[in-house]
Design a protein around this motif. Sequence first.
Motif: not given
Length: 770
Positions: A608-610, A613-618, A635-639
């Motif tokens: 998971f990466e919220a 921009a960082v997710g694209a590099i991941l 997506k962000a990990v949330w409730t």
Amino acid sequence: MGIIKRQTILSSVFAYAGTGVGFVTQGLLFPKLLTQEQVGLVGLLLAWSVGLAQFANLGLNGAGNRYFPYFRDHDRQHNGYLLLSLLTTFTGVLLCSALLVAFRPLMVERNLEKSALFVDYYFWLIPLTLFTVAFNVFDNYAKLLYDSVPGSLYQLFINRLVILVAIIAYWFNWLSFHQFMVGWMVAFLTPAVLMGIRVAQKHGFSVRSRYLSVKPELRRQVFRYATLSWLTALSANAIQIIGSIMVNDTAGLKSTGIYTIMVYFGSVIALPAASLYKVAGTIIADAWKRNDTAHIADVYARSCLNQLIIGMLVFVGIAANLPNVFQWLPAGYEAGYYVVLWIGLGKLIDMATGVNGVILATSRYYAYDSAFFIALIVITIGVNAWLIPRYGINGAAVGAAFVTALYNFVRTVFVWVAFGMQPFSGRFVVVILIGLAVWWLAVQYPYGNGTVRVMADVVLRSGLITLLFGGLVIGLKLSPDLNQTVTGLLKPFAKANWNKIIMRLFRFLFKDLFRSLETPGGRQFLWLLLRYADRPRNQPFQAKVGPFRFRVIDGLSFAWQYKEIFTDEFYRFQTTEATPVIYDCGANIGMSVAYFRQQYPTARIVAFEADPAVGAILAENLATNSIQNVEVIHKAVWTNGDGVDFGSGEADAGSMYSTESQQRVPSVRLRDYLLREPRIDMLKMDIEGAEADVLADCHDALGHVQNLFIEYHSYVGHGQALAGILTLLETNGFRYYIDTNQHRTRPFLTRRYKGNDVMDLQLNVFAYRV
């Protein structure tokens, strides 16, 4: 070597004490209180006076080094040698004075426009030359009688102490500049007077001509040697003297002032060599008289090695601290940065070749040394005439290093061919490599700003250099003399196991460094830190580490991520499952995913990466490294799945608490994902502050999680939730261990997380089932 070692050490003590005073005076106060033209005047007067003093001696000091053993007779005042020196020198001073008067019109014409201040003080060269040459005569006489320490005390310490008093008085406006120059002149009179008193009291001094007795053959030899070696003894200083004079002639007093200060810094490393030459000349001359070439060869080899060790230590110390020095110096002096390095290199070469000139000058081949020196003068003038107009003061410094290397190469080869003596061994290479490695390490740590921080940096950086360089040289036993000296100093503590104590001390002081060097991963981390940590923050680049190639957002974060993940292996766990399930919440650029895939090749990984921009590099890094069977959820990990406001912030600190570049990003409810899995072998949670809310929402969904890593964050202005997290872990049957990567001193006063203005605590929580 006993007399040489003892007196060289004592002379070096006074030399470096004087260096401390000189550093305050010439390195700190002169540039701050005097204009560059005034500094140039002081340097130029000193350069001319040293050259004229050597000329005024008419070569007798050099001849004394060679023939004094034939004068030595205590009962007859050594056959009037001192009286002969004084009469010769007085004649030389009169000759120099006449030349200064005769050439004044020419000097005025050449300096009136660029160096008018020098014209005003031109005739001060006469008394300054007299004071300098008088000291040289008395000091040379004393060192011929194996009494070299007082000269070092008077010339290298007392002289600079008087100058320090004068410049402080000028600082407080108690003296005008002209009056300061009078005090400066007194500083050169004082050592001459003190040295004369020393000689009279300890060695006797008579002007009665009845003691003056020189056999005709000896008189001819002395005259011939003095004629040939008239300027030879100036060789250690001739290059800098010519450089200063030619810089002034080409660029004026302002450039001469900068060059003077920079030459001072670069020349500091040669102080022990001056002390060595004062004693070694007499020792070697006596050995030639006995035809004891074995003793000469031993002195040659050991002195070269010891001088290289001392010179390399000081050179590295000066070179590594230059950025600190230039923070103190006024604007304009930074033009001399490379002057210091080139001058220092030349001095280091001169020290590493030791007493080659002394051996040659006191041998039957002394005429060749005079010829080499004449060639040195000609080449120096020619090189400077070509380089200075093109490169200014840097050209003078490069020329100095080149000519010094050439001169010593020729003399070293000649001594080798003529006498079969050469001092070099593999130890020289090891010393040089150690010096270069310590220099490289010493400049990796960032330099600070502000007077207090700069001063502290100089102390700490110099201490580190001394510990590393000195420890390695002593530990490897590169110099028997140095180890013997250290052993003597530690003799009262001989019963202690110093090898063990020193090793423990090094481990205590540099425990992190030791730990890092013990493993391949630790060494890789140090390489990454040195290679990438000084890059501008948040500037993407490509990096290769081990079998992986990553697109990196931030160099410093990348290095520390590697340490935690690959070196310290924060996420390593045990499992018997054929296909372990790993949930990576906050996968960032994918280093943790790469580690999981490397350690658990058959694992099913959900990342998971919220941050978009960082997710694209991941995703890019996973593709680049062919890491497959990974479900990436951008997506962000949330409730809940309603989305959250997310701020990008720093490269490794994007969170819901950051207000920078805030945007709405999609979210997922982690509880739903956890309940779908029959077993989760590792749940990694690095979600920058959202962990407390997410874990509270998952309180009934953790029963099948085997290992849980939580990076806990506490943000200023928000409630702390560590107690709730720990209670939740205990309720779900976990054991846990808590660690931090930062230990604060005075926590009641230091309440912020270092390097982070919005966070006051970060912990690593490792939870596992037993």
